[in-house]
Design an enzyme around this catalytic site. Structure first.
Site, PDB file in Angstrom:
ATOM      1  N   CYS A 112      -3.248  11.108   1.472  1.00 28.37           N
ATOM      2  CA  CYS A 112      -2.552   9.823   1.329  1.00 28.37           C
ATOM      3  C   CYS A 112      -1.150   9.986   0.762  1.00 28.37           C
ATOM      4  O   CYS A 112      -0.163   9.626   1.390  1.00 28.37           O
ATOM      5  CB  CYS A 112      -3.359   8.923   0.408  1.00 28.37           C
ATOM      6  SG  CYS A 112      -5.098   8.955   0.794  1.00 28.37           S
TER       7      CYS A 112
ATOM      8  N   LYS B   8       0.836  -1.212   0.000  1.00 28.00           N
ATOM      9  CA  LYS B   8       0.000   0.000   0.000  1.00 28.00           C
ATOM     10  C   LYS B   8       0.870   1.261   0.000  1.00 28.00           C
ATOM     11  O   LYS B   8       0.633   2.213  -0.752  1.00 28.00           O
ATOM     12  CB  LYS B   8      -0.909  -0.014   1.238  1.00 28.00           C
ATOM     13  CG  LYS B   8      -1.562   1.303   1.562  1.00 28.00           C
ATOM     14  CD  LYS B   8      -2.585   1.701   0.511  1.00 28.00           C
ATOM     15  CE  LYS B   8      -2.955   3.155   0.627  1.00 28.00           C
ATOM     16  NZ  LYS B   8      -4.046   3.535  -0.247  1.00 28.00           N
TER      17      LYS B   8
HETATM   18  N1  SAJ Z   1      -1.196  15.240  -8.852  1.00 25.66           N
HETATM   19  C1  SAJ Z   1      -0.302  16.001  -9.618  1.00 25.66           C
HETATM   20  N2  SAJ Z   1       0.070  15.535 -10.847  1.00 25.66           N
HETATM   21  C2  SAJ Z   1      -0.403  14.375 -11.363  1.00 25.66           C
HETATM   22  C3  SAJ Z   1      -1.301  13.585 -10.578  1.00 25.66           C
HETATM   23  C4  SAJ Z   1      -1.680  14.050  -9.327  1.00 25.66           C
HETATM   24  O1  SAJ Z   1       0.152  17.061  -9.195  1.00 25.66           O
HETATM   25  O2  SAJ Z   1      -0.041  14.030 -12.494  1.00 25.66           O
HETATM   26  C5  SAJ Z   1      -1.595  15.711  -7.512  1.00 25.66           C
HETATM   27  C6  SAJ Z   1      -3.096  15.984  -7.387  1.00 25.66           C
HETATM   28  O3  SAJ Z   1      -3.418  17.254  -7.875  1.00 25.66           O
HETATM   29  C7  SAJ Z   1      -3.298  15.841  -5.896  1.00 25.66           C
HETATM   30  C8  SAJ Z   1      -2.291  14.757  -5.505  1.00 25.66           C
HETATM   31  O4  SAJ Z   1      -1.364  14.688  -6.574  1.00 25.66           O
HETATM   32  O5  SAJ Z   1      -2.961  17.038  -5.219  1.00 25.66           O
HETATM   33  C9  SAJ Z   1      -2.888  13.382  -5.266  1.00 25.66           C
HETATM   34  O6  SAJ Z   1      -3.959  13.109  -6.173  1.00 25.66           O
HETATM   35  P1  SAJ Z   1      -4.184  11.677  -6.839  1.00 25.66           P
HETATM   36  O7  SAJ Z   1      -5.396  11.789  -7.695  1.00 25.66           O
HETATM   37  O8  SAJ Z   1      -2.948  11.228  -7.494  1.00 25.66           O
HETATM   38  O9  SAJ Z   1      -4.397  10.670  -5.635  1.00 25.66           O
HETATM   39  P2  SAJ Z   1      -5.343  10.662  -4.324  1.00 25.66           P
HETATM   40  O10 SAJ Z   1      -4.561  11.212  -3.172  1.00 25.66           O
HETATM   41  O11 SAJ Z   1      -6.677  11.240  -4.587  1.00 25.66           O
HETATM   42  O12 SAJ Z   1      -5.534   9.062  -4.110  1.00 25.66           O
HETATM   43  C10 SAJ Z   1      -4.379   8.233  -3.976  1.00 25.66           C
HETATM   44  C11 SAJ Z   1      -4.514   7.058  -4.957  1.00 25.66           C
HETATM   45  N3  SAJ Z   1      -3.239   6.350  -5.056  1.00 25.66           N
HETATM   46  C12 SAJ Z   1      -2.668   6.071  -6.249  1.00 25.66           C
HETATM   47  O13 SAJ Z   1      -3.134   6.430  -7.306  1.00 25.66           O
HETATM   48  C13 SAJ Z   1      -1.425   5.269  -6.209  1.00 25.66           C
HETATM   49  C14 SAJ Z   1      -5.636   6.116  -4.493  1.00 25.66           C
HETATM   50  O14 SAJ Z   1      -5.713   4.971  -5.323  1.00 25.66           O
HETATM   51  C15 SAJ Z   1      -5.371   5.694  -3.037  1.00 25.66           C
HETATM   52  O15 SAJ Z   1      -6.379   4.805  -2.553  1.00 25.66           O
HETATM   53  C16 SAJ Z   1      -5.398   6.953  -2.198  1.00 25.66           C
HETATM   54  O16 SAJ Z   1      -4.297   7.781  -2.621  1.00 25.66           O
HETATM   55  C17 SAJ Z   1      -5.251   6.525  -0.742  1.00 25.66           C
HETATM   56  O17 SAJ Z   1      -6.274   6.556  -0.026  1.00 25.66           O
HETATM   57  O18 SAJ Z   1      -4.172   6.077  -0.335  1.00 25.66           O
END
Ligand code: SAJ
Length: 419
Positions: free
Chosen positions: A271, A217
């Site tokens: 997360c 995880k």
């Molecule tokens: N972000 C960027 N650039 C990108 C992708 C994301 O700057 O190319 C930023 C987003 O704007 C945001 C942050 O990263 O601020 C996180 O967003 P996210 O959509 O990547 O992820 P979360 O935090 O909403 O959810 C993540 C997910 N993990 C993965 O994709 C590996 C989700 O599957 C997990 O269940 C969740 O964390 C968790 O609960 O751990």
């Protein structure tokens, strides 16, 4: 396995409890917050997630979901409580310990205890230890002298870590469709948990030991963090070299084996910005890249603030429109949002008058409400009044802004939608 007790009715616990209730399980949901319990017992929802209100309502109407402040006897206990960071980027497992204590008196032979919370290495074994201490009358799968659990035919309690992996914004779909990793404290715990998840998960169910599931995880989120850090670092390099980072990434991604993520104002949510620290904490000398990625991403809001202040200094009384406050696009979720932090820093440093444009919320978050120089505004007002347009969140509504409306403004686009 018909009666389920879910501890923690938050972003993971409430959707899980509601889903199980609609699938016919009898669910007893537990939360320490009396208001949360009351809300759910009226059939209402306190979590921002698409369609969750409908699911909670139908769970409530089925009569299968009841919320309470205390646990009750059940066949399966699911722990979905938070594991935040405390001072020094150290994991805080206080809530896991409290939840373990809370369920201990209700445990009976044959029960399955599942940890869905994201946890530091070794926590599943700690839960087994705590339960052995709290309930010496029960046979908990024992741990050998190497700290490894051993199969014991006589074990009466099954314990497994089955980390949640759902993406905020798509939780209801991913709860069912995603593959699940089940890390048993021993093999029979993993197999018992598998029987439970098979009843509502469509994705594949993959069995392993508890420690591997714990690290799996953390690694998933650290992988994403490192990849976002790479994109964020590129954005700094490109700024210095006067190259358009978005064009650069588009072009590089035409290579068949390159897939660079998108830079942004920083990494938010509950997360990705937290879990990699659990790995750093368990292996501080080895996890050098993971630590650096965290530092790169954590630095990005500061970089954006400095850039905005430099541009704002050109104006006598600058009006700065900040578009978006949430942690990512098309959600109203403000948790650990870099956009909120950027606006807060601008307000503290008196960078100008700030018009915060956030179509998904009706009032300013608590951290911004007391500044005289920050107000919530609609897009039209911002376009009329602002000298600087700062794009912090790539909400759909912001894509359609006519470029001619931006011509007279200083534009800072941290998400590359107006490239
Ligand atoms: N972000 C960027 N650039 C990108 C992708 C994301 O700057 O190319 C930023 C987003 O704007 C945001 C942050 O990263 O601020 C996180 O967003 P996210 O959509 O990547 O992820 P979360 O935090 O909403 O959810 C993540 C997910 N993990 C993965 O994709 C590996 C989700 O599957 C997990 O269940 C969740 O964390 C968790 O609960 O751990």
């Amino acid at each position: 396995m018909q009666k389920i007790c879910v501890l923690g009715l938050g972003y993971i616990g409430l959707p899980t409890a509601s889903l199980l209730a609609t699938k016919g399980f009898k669910v007893h949901g537990v939360d320490v917050n009396a208001q949360t319990v009351e809300t759910i017992n009226r059939g209402n929802n306190h979590i921002h997630e698409p369609d969750l209100d409908v699911l909670v309502k139908s769970a409530f109407r089925s009569g299968n979901l009841v919320a309470a402040l205390e646990p009750a006897p059940a066949d399966v206990f699911i722990l979905a409580v938070p594991t935040p960071l405390k001072e020094g980027h150290l994991p805080d497992i206080t809530y896991i310990k409290a939840a373990t204590r809370a369920i201990a008196p209700y445990l009976a032979p044959g029960n399955l205890v599942i940890l869905e919370s994201t946890i530091p290495l070794g926590t599943t074994e700690k839960v087994a230890d705590w339960l052995s201490e709290l309930r010496p009358d029960l046979i908990i799968p024992p741990i050998n002298e190497h700290g490894r659990t051993v199969d014991n035919d006589k074990a009466q309690i099954f314990i497994a870590h089955c980390p949640e992996r759902v993406l905020p914004g798509q939780i209801l779909k991913e709860l069912i469709d995603n593959d699940r990793i089940i890390g048993g404290i021993d093999q029979s715990s993993a197999r018992t948990a598998q029987l439970f998840y098979e009843r509502f998960v469509k994705g594949n169910i993959l069995l392993t030991n508890a420690r591997t599931a714990e690290l799996c995880k953390l690694v998933e989120n650290a992988f994403r963090d490192v990849n976002i850090a790479f994109a964020n670092e590129l954005s700094l390099i490109c700024e210095k070299l006067d190259i358009n980072v978005w064009e650069l990434i588009d072009l590089a991604n035409r290579h068949p084996r390159v897939n660079i993520l998108q830079p942004g104002p920083g990494v938010g949510g509950h997360c990705i910005a937290i879990d990699p620290w659990f790995i750093v904490n368990s292996a501080p000398d080895e996890a050098r890249l993971i630590r650096t990625a965290r530092e790169v991403n954590d630095h990005k809001p500061q970089f954006v603030v400095t850039k905005i202040r430099e541009k704002a200094a050109r104006f006598k009384k600058p009006v700065i429109a900040c578009l978006g406050l949430t942690f990512k696009a098309d959600t109203d979720d403000l948790r650990e949002s870099p956009a909120v932090e950027i606006v807060r820093q601008l307000a503290i440093k008196q960078a100008g008058h700030i018009l915060a444009v956030e179509p998904y919320i009706g009032t300013l978050p608590a951290t911004l409400v007391n500044f005289g120089n920050v107000q919530l505004a609609d897009l039209k007002t911002a376009l009329q009044r602002a000298d600087l347009m700062v794009l912090l969140v790539n909400h759909r509504a912001f894509y359609d802004i006519g470029r001619e409306l931006l011509n007279e403004k200083v534009v800072i686009d941290t998400r590359g939608i107006w490239r």
